[in-house]
Scaffold this motif. Sequence first.
Motif, PDB file in Angstrom:
ATOM      1  N   CYS A  60       0.881  -1.253   0.146  1.00  0.00           N
ATOM      2  CA  CYS A  60       0.030  -0.061   0.031  1.00  0.00           C
ATOM      3  C   CYS A  60       0.897   1.163  -0.038  1.00  0.00           C
ATOM      4  CB  CYS A  60      -0.993  -0.055   0.932  1.00  0.00           C
ATOM      5  SG  CYS A  60      -1.748   1.454   1.553  1.00  0.00           S
ATOM      6  N   ASN A  64      -0.545   1.446   5.018  1.00  0.00           N
ATOM      7  CA  ASN A  64      -1.809   1.536   6.036  1.00  0.00           C
ATOM      8  C   ASN A  64      -1.395   0.393   7.094  1.00  0.00           C
ATOM      9  OD1 ASN A  64      -3.087   3.834   5.320  1.00  0.00           O
ATOM     10  ND2 ASN A  64      -4.419   2.591   3.973  1.00  0.00           N
ATOM     11  N   CYS A  95     -10.085   6.019  -1.077  1.00  0.00           N
ATOM     12  CA  CYS A  95      -9.031   5.021  -1.582  1.00  0.00           C
ATOM     13  C   CYS A  95      -9.724   3.401  -1.618  1.00  0.00           C
ATOM     14  CB  CYS A  95      -7.688   4.868  -0.663  1.00  0.00           C
ATOM     15  SG  CYS A  95      -6.749   6.332  -0.820  1.00  0.00           S
ATOM     16  N   CYS A  99      -9.067   2.644  -5.331  1.00  0.00           N
ATOM     17  CA  CYS A  99      -7.757   2.080  -5.545  1.00  0.00           C
ATOM     18  C   CYS A  99      -7.892   0.928  -6.340  1.00  0.00           C
ATOM     19  CB  CYS A  99      -7.035   1.773  -4.152  1.00  0.00           C
ATOM     20  SG  CYS A  99      -6.136   2.916  -3.322  1.00  0.00           S
ATOM     21  N   GLN A 101      -7.177  -2.273  -5.919  1.00  0.00           N
ATOM     22  CA  GLN A 101      -6.570  -3.041  -4.869  1.00  0.00           C
ATOM     23  C   GLN A 101      -5.811  -4.344  -5.405  1.00  0.00           C
ATOM     24  OE1 GLN A 101      -9.798  -2.164  -4.532  1.00  0.00           O
ATOM     25  NE2 GLN A 101      -9.693  -0.530  -2.953  1.00  0.00           N
ATOM     26  N   CYS A 105      -2.604  -3.458  -2.334  1.00  0.00           N
ATOM     27  CA  CYS A 105      -2.629  -4.361  -1.033  1.00  0.00           C
ATOM     28  C   CYS A 105      -3.127  -5.650  -1.284  1.00  0.00           C
ATOM     29  CB  CYS A 105      -3.439  -3.470  -0.011  1.00  0.00           C
ATOM     30  SG  CYS A 105      -5.220  -3.040  -0.654  1.00  0.00           S
ATOM     31  N   GLU A 125     -11.911  -0.903   4.191  1.00  0.00           N
ATOM     32  CA  GLU A 125     -11.524   0.409   4.371  1.00  0.00           C
ATOM     33  C   GLU A 125     -12.659   1.443   4.256  1.00  0.00           C
ATOM     34  OE1 GLU A 125      -8.132   1.719   1.680  1.00  0.00           O
ATOM     35  OE2 GLU A 125      -7.470   3.024   3.515  1.00  0.00           O
TER      36      GLU A 125
HETATM   37  S1  SF4 Z   1      -7.256   0.450  -0.748  1.00  0.00           S
HETATM   38 FE1  SF4 Z   1      -5.527  -0.877  -0.242  1.00  0.00          FE
HETATM   39  S2  SF4 Z   1      -3.707   0.154  -1.550  1.00  0.00           S
HETATM   40 FE2  SF4 Z   1      -5.321   1.588  -1.355  1.00  0.00          FE
HETATM   41  S3  SF4 Z   1      -5.042   2.885   0.418  1.00  0.00           S
HETATM   42 FE3  SF4 Z   1      -6.306   1.301   0.991  1.00  0.00          FE
HETATM   43  S4  SF4 Z   1      -4.955  -0.270   1.768  1.00  0.00           S
HETATM   44 FE4  SF4 Z   1      -3.735   1.137   0.489  1.00  0.00          FE
END
Ligand code: SF4
Length: 482
Positions: A60, A64, A95, A99, A101, A105, A125
């Motif tokens: 990441c 995180n 994110c 993101c 992913q 991550c 998240e």
């Molecule tokens: S989705 Fe994954 S890569 Fe993106 S900020 Fe969150 S933990 Fe980090």
Amino acid sequence: MAQQKMLQFTKVDRRTPDKRPAAERTEDFAEIYGGFATPRAGEQASRCEQCGIPFCSLHCPLHNNIPDWLMLAATGRMEEAYAVASATNTLPEICGRICPQDRLCEGSCVLEQSSHGGVTIGAMEKHITDSAFAAGWVKPFSPRIERLESVGVIGAGPAGLAAAEQLRMLGYRVEVYDRHDRAGGLLTYGIPGFKLEKDVVARRVAVFVESGVIFHTDVDVGRDVTLAEMRRKHAAVVIATGVYAARGLEISGNTLDGVIPALEFLTCSNRLNMGDSVADFDSGRLNAAGKRVVVVGGGDTAMDCLRTALRQGATSVKCLYRRDRANMPGSQREVDNAIEEGAEFIWQAAPEAVEGASGRVSGVRTVKMHLGLPDASGRQSPTPVPGSEYTLPAEMVIEALGFEPEDLPTIFGAPELKVKRNGTLAVDDALMTSLPGVFAAGDIVRGASLVVWAVRDGRDVAQHVHAYVRRAAAAPSLANAG
Ligand code: SF4
Ligand SMILES: Cc1cc2nc3c(=O)[nH]c(=O)nc-3n(C[C@H](O)[C@H](O)[C@H](O)COP(=O)(O)OP(=O)(O)OC[C@H]3O[C@@H](n4cnc5c(N)ncnc54)[C@H](O)[C@@H]3O)c2cc1C
């Protein structure tokens, strides 16, 4: 929420939040993924293996503390989970939504590598942060001390917002300038609502306003205020202007009516969905309804254009990409979503000319491509197959070929602002440009990249600005020298 034990990956399968059926979701611009119901979220978080060396965190860009907030969420300690998630990420709910992913991550999760299916980190998240907003745990960030100095941030995209948050927390008066009428940068005007609803961005911007960050919208730096004026007004300046010079088709017919730059099309659609009226939509220029649409390009912007055109009621939507699917730069998840929604992909095909009648687009002369050996980017290089030309009928052709930096030294009237060969700003290890006290972050330094990298840069640049202002305060002759 019921407390869950961790390491449940042998008993609980990976489940992503429900996705709305394609026929339903193409009727509107709302996000296509739902949220987790709370028990499902706890179950999914409980799959985490709690690795000693968490590869998810390493991959990441924000590093995180993923295993920690998964454990807190699984055990029902949601407020603490949000505290941990927001300690390293300025925009966790954003994110979590957008993101890629699979490349970051989740792609590095050991459960993914061992074929159990990675933990649904992005969806968690998002769930943790949306729950925190609903419960009222997201508070304005307040500095321990108020400093005398101010910092000017040019650009209210993710890089500028992340810098503003961190600088405000350090006690600076932070003034953010943006040429748009709303903050958010590409979060507001580029990325469509079906990936990121605009209320989500506005909700986060409101926290900044409550925290004392001052936004000057409709201010185009270079036109309405000069960089020199900003340097005189502020102890330091952060340039976070993104990259906006769109690459166009360099073929005959590219100036015909109906050839549209991708960002103009997407910005118009986002404006309409926020209730604005757009003359070029009313005139039909930026409206895909009833048209055969060809989108040229294979990145995330192209996917967003395909899916926007489908929602506007285009009669057919085709993507022309010169390589094959395996060589596409965009997220595979978004390609799947576009196919489900009705976009047709024409792989290994490139436009040779835009054809037209009476000044308007009527089609795209297309040539098939052969894929040869990998080039410097690692992707196979395409070459035209002689004699394979044919015409795709179209009334709208969208250019989604990527973005380059604008000519900032000229726009800012600062020829001493050094740029690299590709036009991005040259910065030192402390993200400072060639002008003392002027820093830079996000796409304008990296070139077109990702939201999470912009957040990372914004957070980093704030620390460097702080160190610079402190040094300058200790030795005033350093401030804005040069
Ligand atoms: S989705 Fe994954 S890569 Fe993106 S900020 Fe969150 S933990 Fe980090
Ligand atoms: C269509 C599209 C879809 C994308 N989808 C994704 C995705 O799904 N996931 C992902 O991670 N990334 C995605 N990206 C990339 C991501 O949006 C960018 O990497 C990110 O927004 C860069 O942040 P930034 O703050 O550097 O720049 P921006 O977000 O571009 O913000 C820059 C801001 O600076 C302002 N500005 C520029 N010049 C001036 C000036 N002279 N004066 C005042 N203000 C100025 C602009 O108005 C803008 O608000 C996408 C990009 C596009 C174009």
